[in-house]
Design an enzyme around this catalytic site. Structure first.
Site, PDB file in Angstrom:
ATOM      1  N   LYS A 222      33.289 -50.115  -9.452  1.00 49.72           N
ATOM      2  CA  LYS A 222      34.056 -51.204 -10.064  1.00 49.72           C
ATOM      3  C   LYS A 222      35.134 -51.662  -9.076  1.00 49.72           C
ATOM      4  O   LYS A 222      35.807 -50.834  -8.467  1.00 49.72           O
ATOM      5  CB  LYS A 222      34.708 -50.692 -11.361  1.00 49.72           C
ATOM      6  CG  LYS A 222      34.878 -51.780 -12.398  1.00 49.72           C
ATOM      7  CD  LYS A 222      35.258 -51.189 -13.748  1.00 49.72           C
ATOM      8  CE  LYS A 222      35.865 -52.254 -14.624  1.00 49.72           C
ATOM      9  NZ  LYS A 222      36.223 -51.761 -15.945  1.00 49.72           N
TER      10      LYS A 222
ATOM     11  N   HIS B  54      49.314 -51.883 -23.422  1.00 55.97           N
ATOM     12  CA  HIS B  54      48.815 -50.498 -23.426  1.00 55.97           C
ATOM     13  C   HIS B  54      49.896 -49.547 -23.954  1.00 55.97           C
ATOM     14  O   HIS B  54      49.608 -48.636 -24.731  1.00 55.97           O
ATOM     15  CB  HIS B  54      48.454 -50.053 -21.997  1.00 55.97           C
ATOM     16  CG  HIS B  54      47.238 -50.716 -21.409  1.00 55.97           C
ATOM     17  ND1 HIS B  54      47.244 -51.285 -20.152  1.00 55.97           N
ATOM     18  CD2 HIS B  54      45.978 -50.894 -21.885  1.00 55.97           C
ATOM     19  CE1 HIS B  54      46.038 -51.770 -19.879  1.00 55.97           C
ATOM     20  NE2 HIS B  54      45.250 -51.549 -20.923  1.00 55.97           N
TER      21      HIS B  54
ATOM     22  N   ARG C 278      43.079 -56.493 -29.568  1.00 54.04           N
ATOM     23  CA  ARG C 278      44.023 -57.619 -29.608  1.00 54.04           C
ATOM     24  C   ARG C 278      43.539 -58.719 -30.526  1.00 54.04           C
ATOM     25  O   ARG C 278      44.298 -59.305 -31.273  1.00 54.04           O
ATOM     26  CB  ARG C 278      44.211 -58.198 -28.199  1.00 54.04           C
ATOM     27  CG  ARG C 278      45.029 -57.330 -27.279  1.00 54.04           C
ATOM     28  CD  ARG C 278      44.788 -57.701 -25.859  1.00 54.04           C
ATOM     29  NE  ARG C 278      43.362 -57.560 -25.548  1.00 54.04           N
ATOM     30  CZ  ARG C 278      42.845 -57.658 -24.349  1.00 54.04           C
ATOM     31  NH1 ARG C 278      43.616 -57.926 -23.337  1.00 54.04           N
ATOM     32  NH2 ARG C 278      41.551 -57.498 -24.150  1.00 54.04           N
TER      33      ARG C 278
ATOM     34  N   SER D 197      45.226 -56.818 -18.428  1.00 52.26           N
ATOM     35  CA  SER D 197      45.395 -56.478 -17.008  1.00 52.26           C
ATOM     36  C   SER D 197      44.872 -57.620 -16.135  1.00 52.26           C
ATOM     37  O   SER D 197      45.495 -57.959 -15.117  1.00 52.26           O
ATOM     38  CB  SER D 197      44.646 -55.191 -16.672  1.00 52.26           C
ATOM     39  OG  SER D 197      45.102 -54.140 -17.466  1.00 52.26           O
TER      40      SER D 197
HETATM   41  O1  PNS Z   1      39.925 -50.676 -19.902  1.00 52.28           O
HETATM   42  P1  PNS Z   1      38.428 -50.834 -20.028  1.00 52.28           P
HETATM   43  O2  PNS Z   1      37.845 -51.263 -18.697  1.00 52.28           O
HETATM   44  O3  PNS Z   1      38.057 -51.762 -21.151  1.00 52.28           O
HETATM   45  O4  PNS Z   1      37.848 -49.389 -20.383  1.00 52.28           O
HETATM   46  C1  PNS Z   1      36.467 -49.185 -20.540  1.00 52.28           C
HETATM   47  C2  PNS Z   1      36.121 -47.677 -20.631  1.00 52.28           C
HETATM   48  C3  PNS Z   1      36.705 -46.920 -19.454  1.00 52.28           C
HETATM   49  C4  PNS Z   1      36.684 -47.102 -21.906  1.00 52.28           C
HETATM   50  C5  PNS Z   1      34.567 -47.566 -20.644  1.00 52.28           C
HETATM   51  O5  PNS Z   1      34.041 -48.298 -19.585  1.00 52.28           O
HETATM   52  C6  PNS Z   1      34.068 -46.126 -20.558  1.00 52.28           C
HETATM   53  O6  PNS Z   1      34.241 -45.353 -21.481  1.00 52.28           O
HETATM   54  N1  PNS Z   1      33.444 -45.768 -19.418  1.00 52.28           N
HETATM   55  C7  PNS Z   1      32.910 -44.449 -19.188  1.00 52.28           C
HETATM   56  C8  PNS Z   1      31.381 -44.427 -19.228  1.00 52.28           C
HETATM   57  C9  PNS Z   1      30.855 -44.226 -20.642  1.00 52.28           C
HETATM   58  O7  PNS Z   1      31.141 -43.258 -21.298  1.00 52.28           O
HETATM   59  N2  PNS Z   1      30.040 -45.185 -21.116  1.00 52.28           N
HETATM   60  C10 PNS Z   1      29.439 -45.097 -22.424  1.00 52.28           C
HETATM   61  C11 PNS Z   1      30.221 -45.859 -23.474  1.00 52.28           C
HETATM   62  S1  PNS Z   1      29.984 -47.593 -23.300  1.00 52.28           S
END
Ligand code: PNS
Length: 168
Positions: free
Chosen positions: A45, A21, A94, A132
């Site tokens: 979550k 990150h 990645r 992670s």
């Molecule tokens: O680190 P991650 O878990 O891959 O991050 C995922 C994240 C937080 C970017 C994604 O789950 C997110 O944007 N969640 C907020 C809800 C949202 O906007 N959803 C619509 C897009 S899929």
């Protein structure tokens, strides 16, 4: 003078922050004037660290650069981005396996708000295997994760996984 700073949101679960990150963050800083690291606050979550713990570890892992802000968000990412005046959302890639899901998220986000661009940045090769979840799995069984996370995250993991303290 008119302020025209280009702000990007770097969203994620960051449960916890990894060196991968940080690598993506450094790359994003070369493109944007300000980067907001936005930690997802999603009670449904199952996270190892609370949002506040994650924010604290991230802040401790940064060198106090005023161009980086750490925050939490819930709800829709694009709405948060709009509220912050951001022009882009940063996601680290990645491997090809990351792409499908990221592509879908980017298209949904674009459908919801066409003014926020998704920018994908490739992590350095060194971090290509780092995630992670893998780090939590290794740490849980006392494996050495020191090279994969910043020191404050290692300390946080040691509090959660006592086995990490027993091994060098
Ligand atoms: O680190 P991650 O878990 O891959 O991050 C995922 C994240 C937080 C970017 C994604 O789950 C997110 O944007 N969640 C907020 C809800 C949202 O906007 N959803 C619509 C897009 S899929």
């Amino acid at each position: 003078m008119v302020e025209n700073k280009r702000i990007a949101i770097y969203p994620g679960s960051f449960d916890p922050l990894t060196n991968g990150h940080l690598d993506v963050l450094k790359r994003a800083q070369k493109i944007f004037d300000r980067v907001i690291i936005a930690v997802l606050h999603n009670p449904s979550k199952n996270s190892l660290f609370s949002p506040q713990e994650r924010v604290d570890m991230i802040e401790q892992s940064l060198d106090g650069d005023p161009r980086i802000q750490v925050d939490t968000f819930d709800g829709l990412l694009v709405e948060y981005a709009k509220m912050k005046g951001a022009v882009a959302v940063i996601r680290g890639i990645r491997a090809i396996s990351d792409f499908e899901n990221e592509f879908q998220m980017a298209l949904v986000n674009r459908k919801l708000n066409k003014d926020v661009q998704s920018v994908f940045l490739m992590t350095g090769l060194r971090w290509i295997f780092t995630s992670s979840s893998i780090i939590k799995e290794v740490a849980q069984f006392g494996g050495d994760i020191a090279d994969m996370v910043p020191a404050p995250v290692k300390a946080g993991l040691m509090k959660k996984f006592p086995l990490l303290n027993q091994k060098k």
